[in-house]
Design a protein around this motif. Structure first.
Motif, PDB file in Angstrom:
ATOM      1  N   SER A 191      49.860  44.527  67.952  1.00 47.77           N
ATOM      2  CA  SER A 191      50.866  43.725  67.221  1.00 47.77           C
ATOM      3  C   SER A 191      52.272  44.099  67.675  1.00 47.77           C
ATOM      4  CB  SER A 191      50.714  43.945  65.714  1.00 47.77           C
ATOM      5  OG  SER A 191      49.409  43.619  65.288  1.00 47.77           O
ATOM      6  N   VAL A 192      52.524  43.934  68.952  1.00 46.64           N
ATOM      7  CA  VAL A 192      53.791  44.363  69.539  1.00 46.64           C
ATOM      8  C   VAL A 192      54.974  43.679  68.847  1.00 46.64           C
ATOM      9  CG1 VAL A 192      55.176  44.317  71.644  1.00 46.64           C
ATOM     10  CG2 VAL A 192      52.764  44.937  71.749  1.00 46.64           C
ATOM     11  N   GLU A 193      55.988  44.504  68.546  1.00 48.59           N
ATOM     12  CA  GLU A 193      57.199  44.026  67.888  1.00 48.59           C
ATOM     13  C   GLU A 193      58.388  44.137  68.843  1.00 48.59           C
ATOM     14  OE1 GLU A 193      57.610  46.576  64.537  1.00 48.59           O
ATOM     15  OE2 GLU A 193      55.786  45.842  63.532  1.00 48.59           O
ATOM     16  N   ALA A 194      59.470  43.489  68.472  1.00 52.18           N
ATOM     17  CA  ALA A 194      60.673  43.512  69.316  1.00 52.18           C
ATOM     18  C   ALA A 194      61.133  44.937  69.589  1.00 52.18           C
ATOM     19  CB  ALA A 194      61.788  42.705  68.648  1.00 52.18           C
ATOM     20  N   GLY A 195      61.007  45.800  68.606  1.00 48.11           N
ATOM     21  CA  GLY A 195      61.455  47.183  68.754  1.00 48.11           C
ATOM     22  C   GLY A 195      60.582  48.026  69.669  1.00 48.11           C
ATOM     23  N   ASP A 196      59.471  47.477  70.118  1.00 48.51           N
ATOM     24  CA  ASP A 196      58.581  48.212  71.025  1.00 48.51           C
ATOM     25  C   ASP A 196      58.958  48.011  72.488  1.00 48.51           C
ATOM     26  OD1 ASP A 196      55.736  47.277  68.960  1.00 48.51           O
ATOM     27  OD2 ASP A 196      57.118  48.979  68.775  1.00 48.51           O
ATOM     28  N   GLU A 197      59.888  47.088  72.752  1.00 50.77           N
ATOM     29  CA  GLU A 197      60.328  46.905  74.132  1.00 50.77           C
ATOM     30  C   GLU A 197      61.041  48.176  74.587  1.00 50.77           C
ATOM     31  OE1 GLU A 197      62.496  43.044  73.971  1.00 50.77           O
ATOM     32  OE2 GLU A 197      61.100  42.509  75.575  1.00 50.77           O
ATOM     33  N   ALA A 198      60.483  48.779  75.610  1.00 48.75           N
ATOM     34  CA  ALA A 198      60.970  50.086  76.063  1.00 48.75           C
ATOM     35  C   ALA A 198      60.226  50.475  77.326  1.00 48.75           C
ATOM     36  CB  ALA A 198      60.740  51.145  74.978  1.00 48.75           C
ATOM     37  N   ASP A 199      60.633  51.613  77.889  1.00 51.26           N
ATOM     38  CA  ASP A 199      59.873  52.220  78.975  1.00 51.26           C
ATOM     39  C   ASP A 199      58.928  53.249  78.381  1.00 51.26           C
ATOM     40  OD1 ASP A 199      62.854  52.266  81.014  1.00 51.26           O
ATOM     41  OD2 ASP A 199      61.249  50.775  80.964  1.00 51.26           O
TER      42      ASP A 199
END
Lengths: 107, 123
Positions: free
Chosen positions: A76-84
């Protein structure tokens, strides 16, 4: 020297599942740890010892290992999971080795 | 709460030297190993160096061996990194990171990180 290989990027739609692989020789005999690094910030430990989850890390984050490949899964990927995301192991000769890093981005 | 605060970064000419500091608080510094990890602009993480809790042993990445020296002052709760013969390849953000311990044994992962100090080697 020891090398951990990760794909440069993984694209996922919001709400879907992201899977990030990390491969290395004889990885089955090593504890694999995972870090999340958002732009301009320090890394944060999200998984330790293959599948342990530190306090404060959502249950959406999980880790597993099979043979010479470890995988970080983000449900359930969320916007805040965008990362390296980086995997990491300890070796006797190279000491601490980080993977090449994977950028998780939305489709 | 656990805090690691790096300082000492800046712009230095090739061949120059710099001393980084990592001030620790919120935990018993002498009971933990704290590492230096760096990240070149747009690149991945690279482990750099570590000193044992008692200061008797130091370990370095091959890329910095013979040029960098790690030390610690337990009464001052501070870790240092002395960097000499700096080259453009040393340009990076330098983080200090605490290694977690469980039942007094090292775990080989990093549970707390500082925000980093930037080092630029350029003429």
């Amino acid at each position: 020297s020891y090398v951990l290989t990760q794909p440069p990027s993984v694209s996922v739609a919001p709400g879907q599942t992201a899977r990030i692989p990390c491969g290395g020789d004889n990885l089955g005999s090593k504890g694999v740890h995972w870090y999340q690094q958002k732009a301009g910030q320090a890394p944060v430990l999200v998984i330790y010892d293959d599948s342990g989850r530190p306090s404060g890390i959502p249950e959406r984050f999980s880790g597993a290992k099979s043979g010479n490949t470890a995988t970080l899964t983000i449900r359930s990927v969320e916007a805040g999971d965008e990362a390296d995301y980086y995997c990491q192991v300890h070796t006797t000769d190279s000491f601490h080795v980080f993977g090449t890093g994977t950028k998780v981005a939305f489709l | 709460q656990v805090q690691l605060v790096e300082s000492g970064g800046g712009v230095v000419q090739p061949g120059g030297s710099l001393r980084l500091s990592c001030a620790a608080s919120g935990f018993t510094f002498s009971s933990y190993v704290v590492h230096w990890v760096r990240q070149a602009p747009g690149k991945g993480l690279e482990w750099v160096a570590v000193m044992s809790r008692d200061g008797r042993a130091q370990y370095y990445a091959d890329s910095v061996k013979g040029r960098f020296t790690v030390s610690r002052d337990n009464p001052k709760n501070t870790l240092y990194l002395d960097m000499n013969s700096l080259g453009p390849e040393d340009t990076a953000m330098y983080f200090c990171a605490r290694e977690a311990y469980y039942d007094s044994l090292p775990t080989f992962y990093f549970d707390f990180w500082g925000q980093g100090t930037s080092v630029t080697v350029s003429s």
